[in-house]
Scaffold this motif. Structure first.
Motif, short mmCIF file in Angstrom:
data_model
loop_
_atom_site.label_atom_id
_atom_site.label_comp_id
_atom_site.label_asym_id
_atom_site.label_seq_id
_atom_site.Cartn_x
_atom_site.Cartn_y
_atom_site.Cartn_z
N SER A 113 -7.94 6.03 3.40
CA SER A 113 -6.53 5.89 3.80
C SER A 113 -6.45 5.39 5.23
N GLY A 114 -5.57 4.43 5.47
CA GLY A 114 -5.40 3.88 6.81
C GLY A 114 -4.91 4.94 7.79
N THR A 115 -4.03 5.80 7.31
CA THR A 115 -3.52 6.89 8.15
C THR A 115 -4.68 7.78 8.59
N ILE B 164 0.86 -1.19 0.00
CA ILE B 164 0.00 0.00 0.00
C ILE B 164 0.90 1.24 0.00
N THR B 165 0.37 2.33 -0.59
CA THR B 165 1.19 3.53 -0.87
C THR B 165 2.18 3.90 0.22
N THR B 166 1.72 4.01 1.47
CA THR B 166 2.62 4.50 2.51
C THR B 166 3.77 3.52 2.79
N ARG C 216 0.68 2.09 15.49
CA ARG C 216 0.16 1.10 14.55
C ARG C 216 1.30 0.18 14.13
N TRP D 91 2.92 -2.30 10.70
CA TRP D 91 2.83 -2.81 9.33
C TRP D 91 2.64 -4.32 9.40
N GLY E 151 -1.14 -1.55 6.33
CA GLY E 151 -1.17 -0.97 7.67
C GLY E 151 -2.22 -1.58 8.57
N GLN E 152 -3.09 -2.38 7.99
CA GLN E 152 -4.15 -3.02 8.78
C GLN E 152 -4.64 -4.25 8.04
N ASN F 208 4.59 1.16 13.17
CA ASN F 208 4.16 2.22 12.24
C ASN F 208 3.58 3.38 13.04
N ARG G 144 -5.38 12.99 4.31
CA ARG G 144 -5.33 12.05 3.19
C ARG G 144 -6.75 11.76 2.72
P1 PGA Z 1 -2.41 4.59 3.83
O1 PGA Z 1 -1.46 3.68 4.66
O2 PGA Z 1 -3.67 3.83 3.46
O3 PGA Z 1 -2.73 5.74 4.71
O4 PGA Z 1 -1.52 4.94 2.65
C1 PGA Z 1 -1.66 2.37 4.89
C2 PGA Z 1 -2.13 2.21 6.27
O5 PGA Z 1 -1.51 2.84 7.14
O6 PGA Z 1 -3.11 1.46 6.49
#
Ligand code: PGA
Length: 216
Positions: A117-119, A18-20, A184, A186, A66-67, A82, A113
């Motif tokens: 977005s997970g963030t 995922i992007t982050t 959080r 990863w 991230g989740q 994270n 965001r």
């Molecule tokens: P993002 O990050 O969706 O905010 O890019 C992944 C996450 O932290 O779940």
């Protein structure tokens, strides 16, 4: 010799992040590729929707998220911290304050965001615990766009600490806010009940065996 055994492992590893996760995934893959020269590695970086679609269609071997997604036939294992931290421009008035309340923070213009977005979910949940809703001043679809907007003084935001890995120290102020960092993790995610490929297994073992100090 361990090194020889590693060199003998062959195959393909298809990884999706995922992007982050793109802030740290290439470095991990680079280290892994050096240890396992026989394994061919590809990484796709994309948004949550596409990651979920790819999991559903069994297109990749391993996913970094991230989740862990709910309601899917997957296994997941945490691989790294994270922390979500609050960032402002270095000359922001709150940069000098300690123990800032979320109520105070909510009065600032927020850069958020995109929805999903997970963030963003993590930030909104933390506010919601105190019954606070924050209306974003600006919605931006990438961490880098948010960082640029912070530096031009448009507002504040909270991002994964991993998004700062390429920045000079001191470029941003990290605000001292109650309830932050949000802790959080990863996760490495893979389809449940399916034999993992040699390459995917080797990468997962590599992720899990890395020394703790490198994990933040
Ligand atoms: P993002 O990050 O969706 O905010 O890019 C992944 C996450 O932290 O779940």
């Amino acid at each position: 010799l361990a090194a020889e055994r590693q060199g003998l492992k062959k195959g393909q590893l298809r990884l999706m992040a995922i992007t982050t996760a793109s802030y740290f995934a290439p470095r991990l893959l680079g280290e892994f590729a050096k240890l396992y020269p026989g394994i061919e590695v590809s990484l796709r970086v994309t948004n949550k929707e596409q990651v979920l679609a790819s999991i559903a269609n069994n297109l990749d071997d391993l996913y970094l998220l991230g989740q862990p997604p709910e309601g899917m036939e997957i296994e997941s294992t945490p691989i790294m911290d994270n922390p979500i931290i609050v960032l402002a421009a270095p000359d922001h008035p709150l940069a000098k304050e300690k123990n800032i309340s979320l109520e105070r923070l909510a009065q600032e213009p927020w850069l958020m965001r995109e929805k999903g977005s997970g963030t963003r979910n993590a930030i909104e949940r933390r506010f919601a615990e105190l019954g606070i809703t924050v209306r974003p001043r600006l919605e931006l679809g990438s961490n880098e766009a948010i960082k640029q907007a912070i530096l031009t003084g448009l507002g504040i935001s909270a991002l994964s600490r991993h998004t700062l890995t390429l920045n000079q120290p001191g470029q941003f102020a990290v605000l001292d806010v109650q309830g932050y960092p949000i802790l959080r993790h990863w996760y490495a995610i893979y389809p449940a009940g399916r034999q993992m490929s040699v390459a995917a297994r080797a990468f997962l073992d590599y992720l899990l065996e890395r020394p703790e100090q490198e994990n933040t």
